[in-house]
Each structure stands twice: as C-alpha cells, then as structure tokens.
Design a protein around this motif. Structure first.
Motif, PDB file in Angstrom:
ATOM      1  N   UNK A 392       0.829  -1.210   0.000  1.00 13.11           N
ATOM      2  CA  UNK A 392       0.000   0.000   0.000  1.00 13.11           C
ATOM      3  C   UNK A 392       0.862   1.258   0.000  1.00 13.11           C
ATOM      4  N   UNK A 393       1.868   1.315   0.866  1.00 11.94           N
ATOM      5  CA  UNK A 393       2.735   2.500   0.905  1.00 11.94           C
ATOM      6  C   UNK A 393       3.637   2.566  -0.324  1.00 11.94           C
ATOM      7  N   UNK A 394       3.925   1.393  -0.929  1.00 13.13           N
ATOM      8  CA  UNK A 394       4.707   1.342  -2.175  1.00 13.13           C
ATOM      9  C   UNK A 394       3.988   2.125  -3.272  1.00 13.13           C
ATOM     10  N   UNK A 395       2.679   1.973  -3.330  1.00 14.03           N
ATOM     11  CA  UNK A 395       1.905   2.624  -4.391  1.00 14.03           C
ATOM     12  C   UNK A 395       1.566   4.076  -4.080  1.00 14.03           C
ATOM     13  N   UNK A 396       1.484   4.420  -2.792  1.00 11.22           N
ATOM     14  CA  UNK A 396       1.012   5.758  -2.438  1.00 11.22           C
ATOM     15  C   UNK A 396       2.127   6.591  -1.787  1.00 11.22           C
ATOM     16  N   UNK A 397       2.082   6.750  -0.482  1.00 10.12           N
ATOM     17  CA  UNK A 397       3.065   7.569   0.228  1.00 10.12           C
ATOM     18  C   UNK A 397       3.787   6.694   1.239  1.00 10.12           C
ATOM     19  N   UNK A 398       5.117   6.664   1.171  1.00 11.50           N
ATOM     20  CA  UNK A 398       6.049   7.554   0.471  1.00 11.50           C
ATOM     21  C   UNK A 398       6.458   7.082  -0.928  1.00 11.50           C
ATOM     22  N   UNK A 399       5.709   6.131  -1.520  1.00 11.76           N
ATOM     23  CA  UNK A 399       6.081   5.554  -2.800  1.00 11.76           C
ATOM     24  C   UNK A 399       5.643   6.378  -3.994  1.00 11.76           C
ATOM     25  N   UNK A 400       4.933   5.729  -4.927  1.00 11.45           N
ATOM     26  CA  UNK A 400       4.675   6.348  -6.227  1.00 11.45           C
ATOM     27  C   UNK A 400       3.851   7.636  -6.162  1.00 11.45           C
ATOM     28  N   UNK A 401       2.865   7.682  -5.281  1.00  9.40           N
ATOM     29  CA  UNK A 401       2.026   8.884  -5.209  1.00  9.40           C
ATOM     30  C   UNK A 401       2.881  10.112  -4.880  1.00  9.40           C
ATOM     31  N   UNK A 402       3.712   9.998  -3.847  1.00 13.05           N
ATOM     32  CA  UNK A 402       4.552  11.123  -3.463  1.00 13.05           C
ATOM     33  C   UNK A 402       5.574  11.432  -4.551  1.00 13.05           C
ATOM     34  N   UNK A 403       6.111  10.399  -5.122  1.00 16.88           N
ATOM     35  CA  UNK A 403       7.118  10.542  -6.178  1.00 16.88           C
ATOM     36  C   UNK A 403       6.557  11.293  -7.391  1.00 16.88           C
ATOM     37  N   UNK A 404       5.384  10.895  -7.866  1.00 13.75           N
ATOM     38  CA  UNK A 404       4.789  11.530  -9.034  1.00 13.75           C
ATOM     39  C   UNK A 404       4.328  12.952  -8.724  1.00 13.75           C
ATOM     40  N   UNK A 405       3.820  13.160  -7.516  1.00 13.44           N
ATOM     41  CA  UNK A 405       3.402  14.500  -7.096  1.00 13.44           C
ATOM     42  C   UNK A 405       4.586  15.462  -7.164  1.00 13.44           C
ATOM     43  N   UNK A 406       5.709  15.059  -6.589  1.00 11.71           N
ATOM     44  CA  UNK A 406       6.892  15.916  -6.585  1.00 11.71           C
ATOM     45  C   UNK A 406       7.481  16.048  -7.990  1.00 11.71           C
ATOM     46  N   UNK A 407       7.404  14.967  -8.781  1.00 10.80           N
ATOM     47  CA  UNK A 407       7.967  14.977 -10.122  1.00 10.80           C
ATOM     48  C   UNK A 407       7.304  15.969 -11.053  1.00 10.80           C
ATOM     49  N   UNK A 408       6.048  16.313 -10.794  1.00 10.41           N
ATOM     50  CA  UNK A 408       5.345  17.297 -11.620  1.00 10.41           C
ATOM     51  C   UNK A 408       5.671  18.730 -11.203  1.00 10.41           C
ATOM     52  N   UNK A 409       6.333  18.876 -10.056  1.00  7.19           N
ATOM     53  CA  UNK A 409       6.560  20.205  -9.495  1.00  7.19           C
ATOM     54  C   UNK A 409       8.031  20.608  -9.431  1.00  7.19           C
ATOM     55  N   UNK A 535      16.054  13.060   6.036  1.00  2.17           N
ATOM     56  CA  UNK A 535      14.906  13.725   5.421  1.00  2.17           C
ATOM     57  C   UNK A 535      15.346  14.594   4.242  1.00  2.17           C
ATOM     58  N   UNK A 536      16.452  15.309   4.413  1.00  4.95           N
ATOM     59  CA  UNK A 536      16.947  16.144   3.326  1.00  4.95           C
ATOM     60  C   UNK A 536      17.369  15.289   2.137  1.00  4.95           C
ATOM     61  N   UNK A 537      17.963  14.130   2.418  1.00  6.22           N
ATOM     62  CA  UNK A 537      18.337  13.216   1.337  1.00  6.22           C
ATOM     63  C   UNK A 537      17.115  12.811   0.526  1.00  6.22           C
ATOM     64  N   UNK A 538      16.059  12.370   1.218  1.00  8.67           N
ATOM     65  CA  UNK A 538      14.848  11.920   0.521  1.00  8.67           C
ATOM     66  C   UNK A 538      14.210  13.064  -0.266  1.00  8.67           C
ATOM     67  N   UNK A 539      14.179  14.252   0.334  1.00  7.37           N
ATOM     68  CA  UNK A 539      13.592  15.395  -0.371  1.00  7.37           C
ATOM     69  C   UNK A 539      14.408  15.762  -1.608  1.00  7.37           C
ATOM     70  N   UNK A 540      15.724  15.683  -1.502  1.00  4.03           N
ATOM     71  CA  UNK A 540      16.576  16.006  -2.649  1.00  4.03           C
ATOM     72  C   UNK A 540      16.401  14.987  -3.778  1.00  4.03           C
ATOM     73  N   UNK A 541      16.262  13.724  -3.414  1.00  2.00           N
ATOM     74  CA  UNK A 541      16.044  12.687  -4.428  1.00  2.00           C
ATOM     75  C   UNK A 541      14.748  12.973  -5.187  1.00  2.00           C
ATOM     76  N   UNK A 542      13.677  13.267  -4.464  1.00  5.33           N
ATOM     77  CA  UNK A 542      12.396  13.527  -5.114  1.00  5.33           C
ATOM     78  C   UNK A 542      12.456  14.763  -6.002  1.00  5.33           C
ATOM     79  N   UNK A 543      13.139  15.802  -5.544  1.00  8.18           N
ATOM     80  CA  UNK A 543      13.200  17.037  -6.324  1.00  8.18           C
ATOM     81  C   UNK A 543      14.136  16.908  -7.524  1.00  8.18           C
ATOM     82  N   UNK A 544      15.089  15.998  -7.458  1.00  3.84           N
ATOM     83  CA  UNK A 544      15.971  15.775  -8.608  1.00  3.84           C
ATOM     84  C   UNK A 544      15.200  15.203  -9.780  1.00  3.84           C
TER      85      UNK A 544
END
Length: 572
Positions: A392-409, A535-544
């Motif tokens: 469930x978390x794989x598909x949503x948060x912190x997985x694909x849902x969060x990833x795609x949300x950040x990827x559009x921004x 936390x900064x590592x994860x945020x940087x990965x998503x924003x990259x």
C-alpha cells in the motif's frame, strides 16, 4: 564560434554515427538552457511521433533518424565544462535518451522487416494512410481501386498461409498481428477523414473499404490464432521477444548499470537466499519450523471478507503516511496526501495486474462476482492483509504517489527520462528502509508479507534476464514464481504475461530490486559521510526527479562528469 560557423567532422557514439557537419550553433542555441532544451526535444519528438504515427512507415523511420542525429549533433556543441552540475546531468540524460532512441528505432525497423512475409500488402495501406496525413486530394475511383487491390492481396496472402507456404515464428506472428491491428485503425481513420466531405468519394469507396476491412479482420484472426498461438478467450499464450545478451548489455549501459547480466543474476540469487533465511526465522516464530512455505500458506489465509479490501487498503495507506511523518523521514505535502483517489480493478484487467496499481490514484485488485469460485479464492489469497501491508505505501506515500506528485513540481523536464530504476526503485526502496528500522513490519506475519515481495523482486531479475538470454521459457518463468516465491498460479501467469506481452522495457522488472539497492546504498553513503540528513536526502532525491541512480549520485555528491561519461559505480 560565430552564428554562421559549423563543425565539420563526424563522431561515432556507441556505434551510432552522428553527422556534425550540419550542426549549426545559433545565438538562440547558445541561449537555450538545458531544461528548455530537454523540454523542446521532448515536445518536438512528441509532435513527430503524433504526425508520423504509422509505426512501419519508412518516412517515419527516416524523419526520426534525422531528428535524433540532428539533436545529438546540436547537443555536443554545448560547452560542457561551463555547465552547472544540474545542467551537466541534463546533458548526459539527454545524450543517453537520444542514443537509446536511435538504437530502438533500428531494432523496431529490424523487427518490422521480419513481418514482411506475413504482411506483403502493408505498404499499400501505408501509402493510402500517408496520403491522408499529408491531406492529399483523393480521387474516389482510384482510391476504390487501391482498396480493392489491398483486399485481393490480403486474400492471396491468406491463401498462401492456408497452403502452408508462410512459415514464421510465433513471436514474428505476434508482432505482425500488432502491426495489422494498427494498420486497420489507420485505414478506418483514413475513411473517416474523407467520408461525407465528397459524396462521390463515398459512392466509390465505401463498399471497397468495407470489403478490405473485412479481409483484414479475417486474416488478423488467422495470424493471431494459428500463427501466434493467441486464444479467442483473451487468455493469450505468453509470447514475448527475447533481445539476447547483446541487447541486454546495451540496455544496461543505457540505464547506467555497470554489471553483466550474469552478475545481476548472481546478485539476485544471493538476495533470494537471504530472504529464505529470514522467511525460516519468521516461520519458526509461527510454529511451522523451517517449512516457510507452510507459514506462507497460513499468511495467505489472512484476508478480509469480500467487499472489505478497499477499506483495508485505505487503512494501510494511512499507516504508511503516518509512519514517515512520525519519524520525519520525508516531506509529505498536504495536497499530495489529501487528493489521491481509489478505484477497483476489473476482472479483465486483473489478468495482467493481479495486485495493486498506484501513482496518481490507487487501483485495488479484489474478487469480482463474475470470477470463477477458484479464481475468487486465489485473488483473495494473493491480496491478503499482510501482502497488502507491504504494497500500500509502495503505491502511495512515500512511494509512487509522493514521487509523481513531486515529479510534476520539481525538474519536471526530466520526466522525459523515466526509468524503472528510479520509479520502481524508489517505491521498493522504502520496503528496505522500513525493514531496517524494525518497527513497521513487527509481527512474523508482516515480515513474511514483505519478504514474499522481496523474493518476488529477486525472481523477477532472474526470470526476466534469463528469458532475454534465451535460457527460460515463459512457462518456466511462471513455474519459478510459483515454486520459488509461492505465487498463486493465476497471479504468476499475470505477472509473466505483463512482463513479456505488454509495453514494458526488457529491464523493467529488473529495475525494482536493483534501483532500490542503488538508492539504499546511496543513502548509506550520504548518511555515513554526513553530506546531509535522512529527510533532506529523501527530499533532494524527489526534487531531482527521474534519472539513472548513478547520475543521481553524481548530482547529489557533486562528482566529476564529462560529456562521454560512462557508468562505473559498483553499488553492490
């Protein structure tokens, strides 16, 4: 370099020659930022693919080949050393993308040529449909004659097949069926465009088109059933097309994975052995001793009653979100958590996707009323409570849902470079993090649930690579998932069908585990050397945003890059 200067030499890049003699550098080119260049290339390519939409068209191949060559030539005029680290990464991402598209264009052309024996009439259909693309004036009587000839040529080809004169492989027939189905659609669009606009066109063309279309339908059925082994009930034989060792090496280079297929198979076998040991430990806690498959069977019985799966998934999804927030592991924007929706998957779709699908929304697999009794039970067992907790978390948060949300921004131009090593690797990475933390998968049943999926990802590496190495058949891949992992057979068939009959890249299934291991190793390196916090590592990965993990590592750590940079990070 002045506005009118050009470079007069050629360069061979990974076996693909690029003519640079026509690569003019204008003032506008010099002013173009790398993100804008990526966006422009992506948009131009999209427009070309949309216009030159007939996959077997020679015009399409020639135009795309010219486009990729021109863009590579232009890219290598950019003064690389003067770029920022972000722009250097974009340069290499675009370089890899264009080279890969060149190779894929060549492979597509080769595969399409193999179908010519079964589709000798295809060029006639292409010619008509390209006339429509270029909005050429059509004469009804001549068009009717062309359609009548197409019908007769299809009938002659069908007669040759029935006489046993057309010998080909199932894989080639499967490809021919895809092409023929596509051509039928283009011919329908051709008629819609010209029909009714010119009454005389309708008078001449309607009947010949109907007869040509009927001939296509009849012949398509023969190609599908007799030659490709596809079944009328929709449960098609799994065909697929192995790309061979050389093809795998090229794909691994494109994904910046500096390992051979054989090394990756060995890695997966090592990880599978570790999973077995952990499975046995959990099995012993449950009183099943070393027989972990009995413990797994017990966990499969722990599913919610029919009709309650959506509520279970919603509860588990919230648990995942709350866990990362409680431990301050990654930023979760309020709207990302607030606005995703849930849907249920049809019985037909579950033939290829027996578990969850996620991203912008989550799509839940559960038994439907029109399934057989045995299939209903298998679906419930395959989507039991503890298997679901690990996905469930794989598909949503912190997985694909969060990833795609950040990827559009953030760095949204990099969505052009989507790779399963980042997309699926990121979602599976969290399974490794949660396991390491030790307070998410607490019960032995939960640990068995997530270990099942990790074994599944190990098996995916093995069966997909061995299939493409011509060392395993689709049926042997199914058996591996059943025997090694403990899949329900219907679910195993769906997984293999999705891997080889769908639109997935040859390394898609490999990307889950390997991408996760890469990100996990990068996390360990970052935390050990104190570059920044978790936390900064994860945020940087998503924003990259999406890219091969080796380039992500170079970006985050500021490593040296060159225009001809090649993968070298031995992450395992």
């Amino acid at each position: 370099m002045s506005q009118s200067q050009s470079v007069e030499f050629s360069s061979e890049m990974d076996g693909v020659w690029v003519n640079l003699s026509t690569a003019h550098v204008s003032i506008e080119d010099e002013a173009e930022s790398m993100p804008d260049r990526v966006r422009r290339v992506g948009s131009d390519r999209k427009d070309l693919l949309k216009f030159y939409s007939i996959s077997i068209s020679k015009r399409r191949h020639q135009r795309l080949a010219q486009f990729y060559s021109d863009e590579l030539g232009s890219l290598f005029q950019v003064p690389f050393e003067g770029l920022s680290q972000q722009d250097k990464v974009d340069f290499l991402l675009l370089r890899n993308f264009l080279r890969r598209e060149q190779r894929q264009l060549h492979l597509d052309e080769k595969a399409q040529k193999a179908t010519q024996l079964l589709l000798p009439f295809a060029p006639q259909i292409v010619a008509l449909c390209e006339s429509r693309q270029h909005v050429e004036a059509m004469q009804g009587d001549k068009t009717a004659g062309a359609l009548d000839e197409i019908k007769r040529n299809i009938q002659q080809t069908q007669d040759a097949e029935e006489a046993g004169k057309l010998r080909t492989s199932k894989r080639t027939a499967y490809k021919a069926a895809q092409i023929l189905n596509e051509l039928r659609g283009h011919l329908q669009e051709f008629l819609r465009f010209y029909s009714s606009y010119d009454p005389m066109f309708d008078w001449w063309v309607t009947k010949p088109w109907q007869e040509a279309d009927a001939a296509i339908v009849q012949y398509l059925s023969i190609v599908k059933t007799k030659l490709a082994g596809m079944r009328p009930d929709g449960d098609d034989e799994i065909v697929g097309e192995p790309i061979g060792r050389n093809g795998l090496v090229v794909e691994l280079e494109a994904e910046m994975i500096p390992y051979t297929p054989e090394e990756l198979i060995k890695l997966a076998e090592e990880k599978y052995k570790w999973c077995q040991e952990e499975m046995i430990a959990a099995s012993e806690e449950l009183g099943f001793g070393e027989d972990w498959k009995k413990a797994l069977e017990h966990v499969k019985t722990l599913s919610v009653p029919p009709g309650q799966q959506t509520q279970l998934v919603l509860q588990l999804a919230r648990e995942g979100t709350e866990f990362v927030q409680e431990h301050d592991l990654v930023t979760v924007p309020k709207i990302a958590d607030e606005t995703y929706r849930m849907f249920t998957m049809s019985a037909e779709r579950q033939k290829e996707n027996p578990f969850f699908l996620g991203g912008p929304s989550i799509i839940v697999s559960s038994p439907t009323s029109d399934m057989s009794h045995e299939l209903k039970k298998m679906v419930m067992r395959g989507n039991n409570t503890h298997f679901s907790k690990a996905t469930a978390f794989h598909e949503l948060i912190p997985g694909h849902r969060l990833q795609l949300y950040m990827g559009k921004r953030y760095n949204s131009h990099r969505q052009l470079f989507e790779t399963p090593f980042f997309v699926e690797g990121w979602a599976m990475y969290w399974e490794l993090v949660f396991w390491q933390m030790g307070n998410f998968f607490e019960s032995p049943e939960d640990r068995i649930g997530t270990l099942f999926w990790r074994m599944h990802r190990c098996a995916r590496i093995i069966f997909s690579l061995k299939f493409h190495l011509n060392e395993m058949t689709p049926q042997e891949c199914i058996d591996l998932l059943v025997d090694w992992v403990g899949h329900e057979r219907s679910n195993a068939e769906a997984e293999v069908r999705r891997s080889f009959n769908g639109d997935y890249s040859p390394l898609y299934q490999v990307g889950y585990m390997l991408g996760a291991l890469q990100i996990f190793e990068l996390r360990n390196e970052v935390l050990k050397e104190g570059h920044f916090g978790e936390k900064e590592f994860h945020d940087r990965v998503l924003k990259a945003n999406t890219m091969p993990i080796e380039l992500l590592r170079a970006l985050l750590l500021g490593l040296e890059l060159t225009p001809n940079y090649k993968a070298k990070w031995r992450f395992h």
